[in-house]
Design a protein around this motif. Structure first.
Motif, short mmCIF file in Angstrom:
data_model
loop_
_atom_site.label_atom_id
_atom_site.label_comp_id
_atom_site.label_asym_id
_atom_site.label_seq_id
_atom_site.Cartn_x
_atom_site.Cartn_y
_atom_site.Cartn_z
N THR A 47 0.83 -1.21 0.00
CA THR A 47 0.00 0.00 0.00
C THR A 47 0.87 1.26 0.00
OG1 THR A 47 -0.12 -0.07 2.42
CG2 THR A 47 -1.89 -1.15 1.20
N ASP A 48 2.17 1.09 -0.04
CA ASP A 48 3.11 2.23 -0.05
C ASP A 48 3.17 2.80 -1.46
OD1 ASP A 48 5.37 3.91 -0.12
OD2 ASP A 48 6.29 2.83 1.55
N ARG A 49 2.60 3.97 -1.65
CA ARG A 49 2.54 4.57 -2.98
C ARG A 49 3.92 4.86 -3.56
NH1 ARG A 49 -2.49 8.90 -2.77
NH2 ARG A 49 -4.11 7.40 -2.17
N SER A 50 4.87 5.23 -2.70
CA SER A 50 6.21 5.55 -3.19
C SER A 50 6.88 4.31 -3.78
CB SER A 50 7.07 6.14 -2.07
OG SER A 50 7.22 5.21 -1.00
N VAL A 51 6.65 3.16 -3.15
CA VAL A 51 7.23 1.91 -3.67
C VAL A 51 6.56 1.55 -4.98
CG1 VAL A 51 7.49 -0.56 -3.25
CG2 VAL A 51 7.90 1.08 -1.40
N ARG A 52 5.23 1.67 -5.04
CA ARG A 52 4.53 1.33 -6.28
C ARG A 52 4.93 2.24 -7.42
NH1 ARG A 52 -0.28 1.25 -3.21
NH2 ARG A 52 -1.14 2.89 -4.53
N SER A 53 5.05 3.53 -7.16
CA SER A 53 5.42 4.46 -8.22
C SER A 53 6.83 4.20 -8.74
CB SER A 53 5.31 5.91 -7.72
OG SER A 53 6.24 6.16 -6.69
N LEU A 54 7.69 3.67 -7.86
CA LEU A 54 9.07 3.40 -8.25
C LEU A 54 9.19 2.10 -9.04
CD1 LEU A 54 12.10 4.20 -8.00
CD2 LEU A 54 12.15 2.87 -5.87
N TYR A 55 8.47 1.06 -8.60
CA TYR A 55 8.68 -0.26 -9.17
C TYR A 55 7.62 -0.71 -10.18
CZ TYR A 55 12.54 -1.38 -6.02
OH TYR A 55 13.74 -1.40 -5.37
N ASP A 56 6.38 -0.24 -10.06
CA ASP A 56 5.34 -0.69 -10.99
C ASP A 56 5.71 -0.30 -12.41
OD1 ASP A 56 4.04 -1.53 -8.75
OD2 ASP A 56 2.16 -0.48 -9.15
N GLY A 57 5.52 -1.23 -13.35
CA GLY A 57 5.81 -0.92 -14.75
C GLY A 57 6.30 -2.13 -15.51
N TRP A 58 6.84 -1.87 -16.70
CA TRP A 58 7.26 -2.95 -17.60
C TRP A 58 8.68 -3.41 -17.30
CZ3 TRP A 58 4.01 -5.61 -20.46
CH2 TRP A 58 2.79 -5.02 -20.79
N TYR A 59 8.88 -4.73 -17.37
CA TYR A 59 10.18 -5.36 -17.11
C TYR A 59 10.48 -6.40 -18.19
CZ TYR A 59 10.36 -3.47 -12.33
OH TYR A 59 10.41 -2.62 -11.24
#
Length: 250
Positions: free
Chosen positions: A194-206
């Protein structure tokens, strides 16, 4: 989190109390009768019956069959699935909310969407539809707010009306297993937090690294395979791989 007294009506507790009164049994007598039908480790005291009827304690699933036998009513009636003590309401039985079951860790893909929460195993709360709020880690029922951690602690099950409706642009239907992860690319990652900072950093294409031991994105962030379904969920674009590639190459 609201006190359990503030929860919506617990239909099982209410119907057990109603049946006890109908049989003109005191709480003590009822407890003794139920204890005779229950395993020894599940003996029922008068104080426990009192807590059931004041809704300070949920009625465990282990008592459902003994209660059904003792009162001479169906389990469906006790669970609130029918108002007929001896039957099952046909209209309700045809309601197939269990079309698409999801795992606890898959909730993170259904932010702001309706989820049917089934507490039947422990009867800790009335079953029903709720809106899942990922940022606050709660379910919002029509008259209630319940922490997700409380639902998981009470062994709830989760169902969605349309498993294909996720909260990102990928239109995925199911997160990958390890085998699917190893055989797909590019891969969209959603962090389980639920940590938005972690999601904004890691969510995405790999994509996979050269040795196929981990996932790597364009910024050089690395996610080991061991984190699948523990730290993150993995998805792919199942309808148009070229469109997925265009997302990844941006």
């Amino acid at each position: 989190m609201p006190n359990k007294r503030d929860y919506g009506p617990r239909i099982v507790n209410e119907r057990v109390a109603k049946c006890r009164v109908k049989n003109d049994w005191s709480q003590k007598v009822f407890g003794l009768k139920l204890s005779e039908l229950s395993p020894k480790e599940n003996e029922v005291s008068q104080s426990m019956v009192s807590m059931w009827e004041t809704r300070d304690r949920a009625i465990s699933m282990v008592y459902l069959e003994p209660l059904s036998q003792l009162f001479g009513v169906t389990k469906d009636y006790l669970l609130g699935l029918t108002d007929n003590e001896q039957g099952f309401h046909e209209e309700k039985s045809s309601f197939n909310y269990k079309k698409d079951e999801i795992e606890f860790w898959e909730l993170y893909a259904f932010d702001k969407q309706p989820v049917y929460v089934d507490f039947s195993e422990t009867l800790a709360h009335e079953n029903g539809w709720a809106i899942y709020n990922r940022s606050r880690d709660i379910f919002v029922f029509s008259d209630d707010i319940v922490k997700v951690v409380e639902c998981e602690k009470n062994k709830a099950k989760y169902y969605v009306a349309d498993i294909s409706r996720l909260d990102d642009p990928l239109e995925q239907k199911k997160s990958f297993s390890m085998q699917e992860l190893l055989n797909r690319e590019p891969i969209y990652i959603q962090m389980i937090t639920t940590d938005r900072s972690v999601r904004s950093l890691y969510d995405g294409w790999y994509h996979h690294n050269e040795n196929k031991t981990a996932l790597v994105n364009n910024d050089g962030l690395v996610l080991p395979y061991s984190g699948l379904k523990k730290a993150y969920l993995a998805y792919g674009y199942s309808y148009d791989k070229q469109k997925a590639r265009s997302y990844y190459d941006k």
